[in-house]
Motif scaffolding. Sequence first.
Motif: not given
Length: 130
Positions: A9-12, A21-35
């Motif tokens: 994914g990506v990190r900030t 942030i990742s499409g796989n919630e094992d590695y970060g928040y999913r974009p739709f969750q952040l929205m």
Amino acid sequence: MEFYLKENGVRTQLEYGELDISGNEDYGYRPFQLMIASIAGCSASVFRKILTKKKIEIEDLHITAEAERDAEHANKITKISLHFIVKGENLDKGKLEKSLELAKKNCTMVQSVKGSIEVVETLELINLSN
């Protein structure tokens, strides 16, 4: 904001901390969750400010959020339902409904998705004085 590619994914780095942030919630928040979190968080913050300005005291505010997505169109979010549960004494439902309506009009995130994502807000009161 700057984002850096990582393996899944990506990190900030933000003032409050690191965000993965990742499409796989094992590695970060999913974009739709952040929205959804952005819209719920903004709505709650603006609602609280309005209640404070109107000197409406509440004991607690709880929000549940649900999203509807369109699998045929990139699984985009089409609707977000926010259910506000307000707990307090001598709560006036009419005043709270007007305050919530005003919050929706002044929430940056809700206004940013207006016309592309339907945002529906409902209100439930738990009146401790009754």
